[in-house]
Design an enzyme around this catalytic site. Structure first.
Site, mmCIF file in Angstrom:
data_model
loop_
_atom_site.group_PDB
_atom_site.id
_atom_site.type_symbol
_atom_site.label_atom_id
_atom_site.label_comp_id
_atom_site.label_asym_id
_atom_site.label_seq_id
_atom_site.Cartn_x
_atom_site.Cartn_y
_atom_site.Cartn_z
ATOM 1 N N ARG A 170 0.852 -1.186 0.000
ATOM 2 C CA ARG A 170 0.000 0.000 0.000
ATOM 3 C C ARG A 170 0.889 1.238 0.000
ATOM 4 O O ARG A 170 1.678 1.435 0.937
ATOM 5 C CB ARG A 170 -0.924 -0.006 1.232
ATOM 6 N N HIS B 158 -3.371 10.900 0.427
ATOM 7 C CA HIS B 158 -2.943 10.734 1.813
ATOM 8 C C HIS B 158 -2.462 12.104 2.326
ATOM 9 O O HIS B 158 -1.286 12.306 2.600
ATOM 10 C CB HIS B 158 -1.840 9.672 1.877
ATOM 11 N N GLU C 10 -7.737 8.323 5.979
ATOM 12 C CA GLU C 10 -8.084 9.000 7.235
ATOM 13 C C GLU C 10 -8.559 10.439 7.074
ATOM 14 O O GLU C 10 -7.897 11.373 7.555
ATOM 15 C CB GLU C 10 -6.867 8.990 8.184
ATOM 16 N N ASN D 123 -7.564 1.639 9.815
ATOM 17 C CA ASN D 123 -6.243 1.928 10.364
ATOM 18 C C ASN D 123 -6.424 1.968 11.873
ATOM 19 O O ASN D 123 -7.263 2.726 12.373
ATOM 20 C CB ASN D 123 -5.730 3.300 9.914
ATOM 21 N N TYR E 103 -4.512 2.146 15.739
ATOM 22 C CA TYR E 103 -3.307 2.312 16.550
ATOM 23 C C TYR E 103 -3.558 2.037 18.032
ATOM 24 O O TYR E 103 -2.955 1.154 18.604
ATOM 25 C CB TYR E 103 -2.696 3.702 16.307
ATOM 26 N N GLU F 236 -3.657 -0.118 8.205
ATOM 27 C CA GLU F 236 -2.489 0.373 8.952
ATOM 28 C C GLU F 236 -2.566 -0.124 10.380
ATOM 29 O O GLU F 236 -3.651 -0.169 10.969
ATOM 30 C CB GLU F 236 -2.429 1.911 9.035
#
Ligand code: GBH
Length: 464
Positions: A81, A125, A170, A292, A294, A366
């Site tokens: 990606r 992005h 995002e 994504n 985290y 991600e």
């Protein structure tokens, strides 16, 4: 469930990848016809980025992509990606096409295919072409048509070889950090007046889905940042703050795409244009949904003790209706983010419950950590905390799949240490160490661990 070598078990068809983005790795910002982007401009404003660093050189991937392809091949990746730099392809964002920019992505895509790696490009992005920003950027509805035209150009040029597409990365971060709080480009501090930037990114996504589809593309999705939101306490004020943060950061960006509506009337009312008609476009069917992930968010009402590590190192400004609180009892990455592998299972459960049959297959687009270990005396980077992170999150993912989540692939952030936005080169997310003086690449211990996980997952002997 683990195999005899201790790796979590996945279906042999499960897709293993890594993620990067253009501004964070390419460099060569003023070369071969590339136009300026908001991130070039933001980095040029003194005091905005750590040490006034920029992506001017970054990993010099634009020139060193062959070396990076060799690293990817060594990893045994199924997919890669990356993102197209809009300014490299269309220096003004619209109009004149820069053939040299398209040629670069041709070389990259052909190199990936030669290495047996599927390209999975993101169209945008965060690096908006400067001329479009000068016209209002994502606050100006016109950008949605410019984005659709850009998507059409890419589909036409690369559609024969690209078999997975990601529209936008995002939108929540560009909206809140870029237009709301000013910590990212374009550095605006509009607070809740930034919401139109969310609507326009969602609309641009929907228009791009339609254009890509019309051009014969398939396997289209988006990469949205999502995290379970925890309430700091049972106190109703904390619960309300957490619910507000949840709606703003998760459902504002997922409900329109998956359900064709905003999570509440206040959001819908804050949006510009014919919102009902726009929502029909935003909800254009996608083939998969990218998460994504985290760390969880622990949220309380304003006035408590804010998390000192919150908001990418700085604290959120006062005056917001919520506050980020510290997460106790878990290890932290060097960036101060909490390592909570079960948070990945939690967000997947929340998605299944909220969307049920409206949720297409999911990819983790991600997941990763800043662990800043450098080279030791032997020249090796022994990043055991990243190995532990990977082991924890991939085990949590395997568990979630066993529990019924339809997750088709995992992309680790990131292949290389790179330009980490507002904190520059101070935080290292790579499986490969980059020396930013010499630009030499050194695979870390985690690179080898991930290589063995991938091999084991495909039943290859190197996995042992
Ligand atoms: C991704 O964003 C980006 O897509 C990628 O470009 C980037 O390099 C990578 O992550 C690593 O940062 O609790 O206030 O500290 C991640 C988006 C948004 C992650 C906010 C963590 C926590 C904010 N993030 N966030 S706070």
């Amino acid at each position: 469930m683990t195999d005899e070598a201790g790796f979590p078990r996945f279906h042999p068809d499960f897709i293993w990848g890594v993620s990067t983005s253009a501004y964070q790795i390419e460099g060569a910002v003023a070369e071969a016809g590339r136009g300026p982007s908001t991130w070039d401009d933001f980095c040029a404003m003194p005091g905005r980025v750590f040490d006034n660093q920029s992506g001017q050189v970054a990993c010099d991937h634009y020139h060193r992509y062959r070396e990076d392809l060799a690293l990817m091949k060594q990893l045994g990746l199924d997919a890669y990606r990356f993102s197209f730099s809009w300014s490299r392809v269309l220096p003004d964002g619209v109009g004149q096409v820069n053939q040299e920019g398209l040629d670069f992505y041709d070389r990259l895509i052909d190199g990936l295919l030669e290495a047996g790696i599927a390209p999975a490009p993101t169209l945008f992005h965060w690096d908006t072409p400067s001329p479009l920003e000068a016209a209002g950027g994502w606050l100006n509805r016109d950008i949605t048509d410019h984005f659709a035209a850009y998507a059409g150009l890419l589909a036409e040029r690369f559609g024969d070889r690209v078999k997975q597409w990601i529209t936008i990365n995002e939108p929540v971060v560009l909206t809140l950090f870029g237009y709301g709080l000013g910590q990212h480009a374009p550095g605006r501090t509009l607070f809740f007046e930034a919401l139109p930037a969310a609507h326009h990114q969602l609309l641009a996504h929907g228009k791009a889905v339609q254009v890509l589809r019309a051009a014969g593309a398939s396997n289209i999705g988006i990469a949205n940042n999502h995290a379970p939101v925890w309430s700091a306490s049972e106190d109703p004020a904390d619960r309300m703050a957490a619910a507000g943060y949840d709606a703003l950061t998760n459902w504002l960006f997922a409900d329109p795409i998956l359900l064709g509506r905003y999570p509440n009337d206040e959001f819908a009312a804050a949006m510009p244009g014919p919102v009902a008609e726009d929502l029909a476009i935003i909800a254009s069917p996608i083939d998969w949904y990218g998460i994504n992930h985290y760390q969880p968010a622990n949220i309380g009402a304003p006035g408590g003790a804010a998390d000192p590590d919150a908001s990418d190192g700085a604290t959120l400004p006062a005056g917001l209706p919520f506050q980020l609180r510290a997460i106790e009892g878990y290890p932290k990455t060097d960036f101060g983010w909490s390592v909570v592998p079960e948070g990945l299972g939690e967000i997947l459960r929340i998605f299944r419950k909220r969307y049920r049959t409206a949720l297409p297959p999911v990819y983790i687009t991600e997941n990763g950590c800043a662990i800043n270990d450098g080279r030791n005396a032997a020249g090796l980077v022994d990043d055991q905390r990243r190995v532990a992170y990977l082991a924890g999150y991939t085990a949590a993912l395997a568990q979630a799949i066993d529990d019924g989540a339809d997750v088709r692939g995992y992309f680790h952030w990131s292949l290389l240490d790179n330009f980490e936005w507002a904190v520059g080169y101070s935080q290292r997310f790579g499986l490969v160490h980059v020396d930013f003086d010499t630009l030499s690449r050194t695979p870390k211990a985690s690179f080898d661990w991930y290589r063995r996980l991938i091999a084991a997952s495909h039943g290859l002997p190197e996995g042992r």
